[in-house]
Design a protein around this motif. Structure first.
Motif, short mmCIF file in Angstrom:
data_model
loop_
_atom_site.label_atom_id
_atom_site.label_comp_id
_atom_site.label_asym_id
_atom_site.label_seq_id
_atom_site.Cartn_x
_atom_site.Cartn_y
_atom_site.Cartn_z
N LEU A 22 0.80 -1.22 0.00
CA LEU A 22 0.00 0.00 0.00
C LEU A 22 0.84 1.27 0.00
CD1 LEU A 22 -2.88 -1.01 2.41
CD2 LEU A 22 -2.88 -0.94 -0.07
N LEU A 23 1.82 1.36 0.88
CA LEU A 23 2.63 2.58 0.92
C LEU A 23 3.42 2.81 -0.38
CD1 LEU A 23 3.86 2.75 4.61
CD2 LEU A 23 2.22 4.22 3.45
N PRO A 24 4.10 1.80 -0.94
CA PRO A 24 4.76 2.03 -2.23
C PRO A 24 3.77 2.38 -3.34
CG PRO A 24 5.68 0.09 -1.20
CD PRO A 24 4.51 0.50 -0.38
N ALA A 25 2.60 1.73 -3.37
CA ALA A 25 1.61 2.05 -4.40
C ALA A 25 1.13 3.48 -4.25
CB ALA A 25 0.42 1.09 -4.31
N TRP A 26 0.91 3.92 -3.02
CA TRP A 26 0.49 5.30 -2.79
C TRP A 26 1.59 6.28 -3.23
CZ3 TRP A 26 2.80 8.93 0.42
CH2 TRP A 26 2.11 10.13 0.51
N ALA A 27 2.85 5.99 -2.90
CA ALA A 27 3.95 6.88 -3.26
C ALA A 27 4.09 6.97 -4.79
CB ALA A 27 5.25 6.38 -2.63
N ILE A 28 3.99 5.84 -5.48
CA ILE A 28 4.10 5.84 -6.94
C ILE A 28 2.94 6.61 -7.56
CG2 ILE A 28 3.99 4.35 -8.97
CD1 ILE A 28 5.57 2.27 -7.27
N THR A 29 1.72 6.37 -7.05
CA THR A 29 0.56 7.08 -7.58
C THR A 29 0.69 8.58 -7.36
OG1 THR A 29 -0.81 5.15 -7.10
CG2 THR A 29 -1.95 7.25 -7.44
N TYR A 30 1.13 8.98 -6.18
CA TYR A 30 1.31 10.39 -5.88
C TYR A 30 2.32 11.03 -6.83
CZ TYR A 30 2.34 14.63 -3.28
OH TYR A 30 2.53 15.93 -2.92
#
Length: 128
Positions: free
Chosen positions: A76-84
């Motif tokens: 979740l955290l890497p996916a959020w960072a990439i999306t951001y």
């Protein structure tokens, strides 16, 4: 003179015997400590059973915690960072902006036809 040395030696021997007896008295027998049985309420009894090492619930809770932390930290955290990063740093147009045809006002030229928009008709009532 030998009397004081004998007294000193006797005193040291007595002190050693007292220390040995005191240390022996500090050892607990297998029957000690004798404590009254604990009276636990329903919640206390639940947690007493729940927190015993090797219990099934404890293993399940630990497994759920491990899985949740893995998913949070590795997915979740890497996916959020990439999306951001993609959304706010790489996209040419900001997220959520819808490109529409601009409004046409009197006097504007329509690019496709080259026609100039005529002025609006005057309102005969004269109020604004």
């Amino acid at each position: 003179m030998s009397g004081s040395a004998e007294d000193e030696r006797l005193r040291v021997q007595q002190l050693r015997a007292l220390r040995r007896r005191w240390l022996r008295d500090q050892e607990l027998s297998p029957r000690e400590p004798v404590l009254p049985p604990r009276q636990l309420g329903t919640v206390g009894a639940f947690w007493e059973r729940f927190l015993q090492p090797g219990g099934l619930w404890r293993q399940q809770v630990h497994k759920a915690y491990q899985t949740g932390s893995f998913v949070m930290l590795r997915v979740l955290l890497p996916a959020w960072a990439i999306t951001y990063f993609l959304k706010y740093h790489l996209q040419k147009t900001p997220h959520g902006v819808v490109v529409t045809n601009p409004r046409i006002f009197p006097g504007d030229r329509i690019l496709e036809t080259g026609e100039i928009m005529p002025p609006l008709k005057e309102d005969p009532h004269g109020h604004h």
